[in-house]
Design an enzyme around this catalytic site. Structure first.
Site, PDB file in Angstrom:
ATOM      1  N   HIS A 290      -2.081 -12.087  -7.706  1.00 40.28           N
ATOM      2  CA  HIS A 290      -1.889 -10.839  -8.433  1.00 40.28           C
ATOM      3  C   HIS A 290      -0.482 -10.337  -8.129  1.00 40.28           C
ATOM      4  O   HIS A 290      -0.085 -10.248  -6.968  1.00 40.28           O
ATOM      5  CB  HIS A 290      -2.941  -9.820  -7.964  1.00 40.28           C
ATOM      6  CG  HIS A 290      -2.854  -8.491  -8.636  1.00 40.28           C
ATOM      7  ND1 HIS A 290      -3.616  -8.168  -9.742  1.00 40.28           N
ATOM      8  CD2 HIS A 290      -2.098  -7.403  -8.379  1.00 40.28           C
ATOM      9  CE1 HIS A 290      -3.339  -6.931 -10.111  1.00 40.28           C
ATOM     10  NE2 HIS A 290      -2.418  -6.448  -9.306  1.00 40.28           N
ATOM     11  N   HIS A 333      -5.224  -2.493  -0.351  1.00 39.64           N
ATOM     12  CA  HIS A 333      -3.926  -2.471   0.313  1.00 39.64           C
ATOM     13  C   HIS A 333      -3.591  -1.068   0.815  1.00 39.64           C
ATOM     14  O   HIS A 333      -4.202  -0.078   0.426  1.00 39.64           O
ATOM     15  CB  HIS A 333      -2.821  -2.975  -0.622  1.00 39.64           C
ATOM     16  CG  HIS A 333      -2.629  -2.178  -1.884  1.00 39.64           C
ATOM     17  ND1 HIS A 333      -3.560  -2.135  -2.895  1.00 39.64           N
ATOM     18  CD2 HIS A 333      -1.596  -1.406  -2.305  1.00 39.64           C
ATOM     19  CE1 HIS A 333      -3.127  -1.375  -3.879  1.00 39.64           C
ATOM     20  NE2 HIS A 333      -1.936  -0.914  -3.546  1.00 39.64           N
ATOM     21  N   GLU A 339       1.522   6.757  -4.455  1.00 43.78           N
ATOM     22  CA  GLU A 339       1.262   6.448  -5.854  1.00 43.78           C
ATOM     23  C   GLU A 339       0.420   7.533  -6.507  1.00 43.78           C
ATOM     24  O   GLU A 339      -0.684   7.829  -6.044  1.00 43.78           O
ATOM     25  CB  GLU A 339       0.530   5.112  -5.975  1.00 43.78           C
ATOM     26  CG  GLU A 339       1.240   3.946  -5.296  1.00 43.78           C
ATOM     27  CD  GLU A 339       0.357   2.711  -5.181  1.00 43.78           C
ATOM     28  OE1 GLU A 339      -0.853   2.819  -5.478  1.00 43.78           O
ATOM     29  OE2 GLU A 339       0.859   1.656  -4.789  1.00 43.78           O
ATOM     30  N   TYR A 348      -9.046   1.865 -17.019  1.00 43.36           N
ATOM     31  CA  TYR A 348      -8.252   1.178 -15.999  1.00 43.36           C
ATOM     32  C   TYR A 348      -9.141   0.161 -15.301  1.00 43.36           C
ATOM     33  O   TYR A 348     -10.234   0.503 -14.828  1.00 43.36           O
ATOM     34  CB  TYR A 348      -7.681   2.187 -15.008  1.00 43.36           C
ATOM     35  CG  TYR A 348      -6.842   1.565 -13.915  1.00 43.36           C
ATOM     36  CD1 TYR A 348      -5.764   0.747 -14.230  1.00 43.36           C
ATOM     37  CD2 TYR A 348      -7.127   1.789 -12.581  1.00 43.36           C
ATOM     38  CE1 TYR A 348      -4.986   0.173 -13.236  1.00 43.36           C
ATOM     39  CE2 TYR A 348      -6.355   1.226 -11.574  1.00 43.36           C
ATOM     40  CZ  TYR A 348      -5.292   0.416 -11.914  1.00 43.36           C
ATOM     41  OH  TYR A 348      -4.530  -0.162 -10.923  1.00 43.36           O
ATOM     42  N   HIS A 363      -2.882   8.156  -4.245  1.00 44.09           N
ATOM     43  CA  HIS A 363      -3.055   7.330  -3.054  1.00 44.09           C
ATOM     44  C   HIS A 363      -1.729   7.387  -2.306  1.00 44.09           C
ATOM     45  O   HIS A 363      -0.754   6.734  -2.683  1.00 44.09           O
ATOM     46  CB  HIS A 363      -3.456   5.905  -3.440  1.00 44.09           C
ATOM     47  CG  HIS A 363      -4.763   5.856  -4.175  1.00 44.09           C
ATOM     48  ND1 HIS A 363      -4.841   5.713  -5.540  1.00 44.09           N
ATOM     49  CD2 HIS A 363      -6.036   5.980  -3.732  1.00 44.09           C
ATOM     50  CE1 HIS A 363      -6.110   5.728  -5.910  1.00 44.09           C
ATOM     51  NE2 HIS A 363      -6.853   5.889  -4.834  1.00 44.09           N
ATOM     52  N   HIS A 369      -6.497   1.960  -0.309  1.00 45.35           N
ATOM     53  CA  HIS A 369      -7.087   2.076  -1.639  1.00 45.35           C
ATOM     54  C   HIS A 369      -7.258   0.702  -2.260  1.00 45.35           C
ATOM     55  O   HIS A 369      -6.748  -0.300  -1.760  1.00 45.35           O
ATOM     56  CB  HIS A 369      -6.260   2.995  -2.538  1.00 45.35           C
ATOM     57  CG  HIS A 369      -4.803   2.629  -2.657  1.00 45.35           C
ATOM     58  ND1 HIS A 369      -3.901   2.778  -1.637  1.00 45.35           N
ATOM     59  CD2 HIS A 369      -4.091   2.137  -3.697  1.00 45.35           C
ATOM     60  CE1 HIS A 369      -2.700   2.409  -2.026  1.00 45.35           C
ATOM     61  NE2 HIS A 369      -2.794   1.993  -3.275  1.00 45.35           N
TER      62      HIS A 369
END
Length: 441
Positions: A290, A333, A339, A348, A363, A369
């Site tokens: 990713h 992570h 963010e 989403y 976050h 999160h």
């Protein structure tokens, strides 16, 4: 012919009357049509040429003539970031993930700037770094009212309803899935045709610019030609009006005798612009794993630390997912950056439930999160064939600074009080006798 000029950061020139731009000189002894020359600088005079932002305006009256006796006015729920000797934070908030439902549209007539409600701030408006993130709801247009922000560059992200910006340089119209950037010092009147809702980022730091593509090469992400600047237009109107200024973190207002949108011609690169997020060309992994969200950066405000942004504006648009042997949603992570996310339309993929269009989540720096339990289970069971995410558009404001939550945001009924503990629903799946992992059933 297009009503806009194209090309991000280009030196544009536009005139609403023929030959209104002086020939070969920025400030001649007398300007055509009896206009006044005025320079608007968005960066220090000695900024490197590639980063220098300034425009020359040729106007009926200089801004000095549109001045009045400014008085501090109530800013409502609109806040700015302050540090130093200004006292304690507005409110102390525990370190946890936060999420807010969409802002209800206001009852009655509410226009800009009264309809702005700040969720978070960071940095220092007077030191020139950091940002503020707000949501807005408007039900009426500004009438003989004008505004400019002396503190920040403004990034508008409409989510419901269109916006019409009558600016000093001309008209910009935007709908959901488009963004509008208004530089520091540019005056405008904001009109709506229907109740409108969306997001607003105030950038206290260097102006937004396109990110470097690095190994991506010459193409992909946002392309310069898709950024649109207004054609010159002007108002020669003498009527009692009100001019609002955001300055020093406060809101000020004065009565003035004429419209300040009286620029007949202009040239330069310190000007408002819009961009259609549907024109963004996303990149991503084509075999496994990713990609970091930075691969989706539309605009960035750099800091003095190379590779570390004051703000990144990142989007998550329609795209293909093709990674094999991979957990496709964002992984779990903790991040040195903080963010704030919003959703313009659709769903989403990492948060399929409870994150509606118009909502927001935060976050913060080093706050853990990732996908909720339902998203984890679905992604772990998914057949990894090529899949196209369609009808979705989320965005993220990422900054190197911890974002401070306002009292309004913390105490708002929009805040989902239970959201901070969503990770507790992730159960242990550890099995020392199953080295290849355990299925989810």
């Amino acid at each position: 012919m297009s009503a806009y000029l194209s090309g991000f950061g280009n030196h544009h020139a536009s005139e609403a009357l023929p030959n209104a731009l002086p020939d070969g000189q920025n400030s001649p002894q007398t300007c055509p049509y009896g206009l006044y020359a005025e320079q608007l600088s968005g960066t220090p005079f000695t900024a490197p040429r590639a980063q220098n932002r300034r425009s020359w305006l040729y106007r009926i009256r200089p801004t000095l003539a549109h001045w009045g006796a400014f008085l501090k006015v109530e800013a409502g729920d609109w806040r700015s970031a302050h540090i130093g000797d200004v006292g304690p934070r507005e409110i102390e908030v525990p370190p946890q993930p936060l999420r807010w439902d969409p802002l209800p549209l206001p009852e009655g007539e509410v226009a800009f700037p009264q309809g702005v409600h700040t969720l978070t701030t960071c940095g220092d408006v007077e030191a020139g770094h950091g940002m503020a993130a707000s949501v807005y709801g408007f039900t009426r247009s500004m009438r003989d009212e004008y505004f400019y922000n002396a503190d920040a560059e403004m990034l508008f992200v409409p989510q419901q309803g269109g916006l019409r910006f009558y600016t000093e340089m001309g008209l910009i119209e935007a709908e959901p899935a488009e963004i509008v950037v208004i530089p520091r010092g540019v005056k405008f009147r904001l009109e709506v045709d229907s109740p409108s809702r969306g997001y607003l980022c105030e950038n206290y730091g260097p102006p937004f610019q396109l990110p470097e593509r690095g190994p991506i090469g010459a193409n992909g992400l946002a392309n310069e030609r898709d950024f649109l600047y207004p054609q010159a237009a002007f108002e020669d109107v003498e009527t009692l009006s009100k001019l609002y200024i955001k300055w020093g973190g406060n809101l000020w207002a004065a009565d003035i005798a004429h419209s300040p949108l009286d620029v007949v011609a202009w040239h330069g690169n310190h000007a408002p612009y819009k961009y259609d997020l549907r024109k963004f060309c996303p990149m991503g992994p084509v075999l496994f794993d990713h990609a970091d969200p930075s691969i989706f950066t539309v605009l960035t405000s750099p800091s003095e630390v190379p590779g570390t942004s004051n703000i990144d504006f990142v989007i998550f648009p329609d795209r293909w997912l093709v990674a094999e042997h991979s957990f496709r949603p964002p992984w779990y992570h903790m991040n040195i950056m903080s963010e704030l996310m919003g959703l313009i339309h659709g769903q989403y993929d990492a948060k399929p439930n409870g994150f509606a269009p118009g909502a927001a989540s935060l976050h913060n720096r080093m706050i853990p999160h990732g996908p909720d339990a339902e998203a984890f289970a679905a992604a772990s069971r998914a057949e990894l064939k090529p899949q196209k995410l369609e009808g979705t558009l989320a965005f993220m404001l990422e900054t190197r600074l911890p974002q401070q939550v306002t009292r309004w945001a913390w105490e708002s009924p929009m805040r989902q009080a239970e959201y901070g503990m969503y990770g507790q629903r992730l159960e242990s799946r550890f099995d020392p006798l199953a080295p290849t992992g355990r299925g989810l059933g």
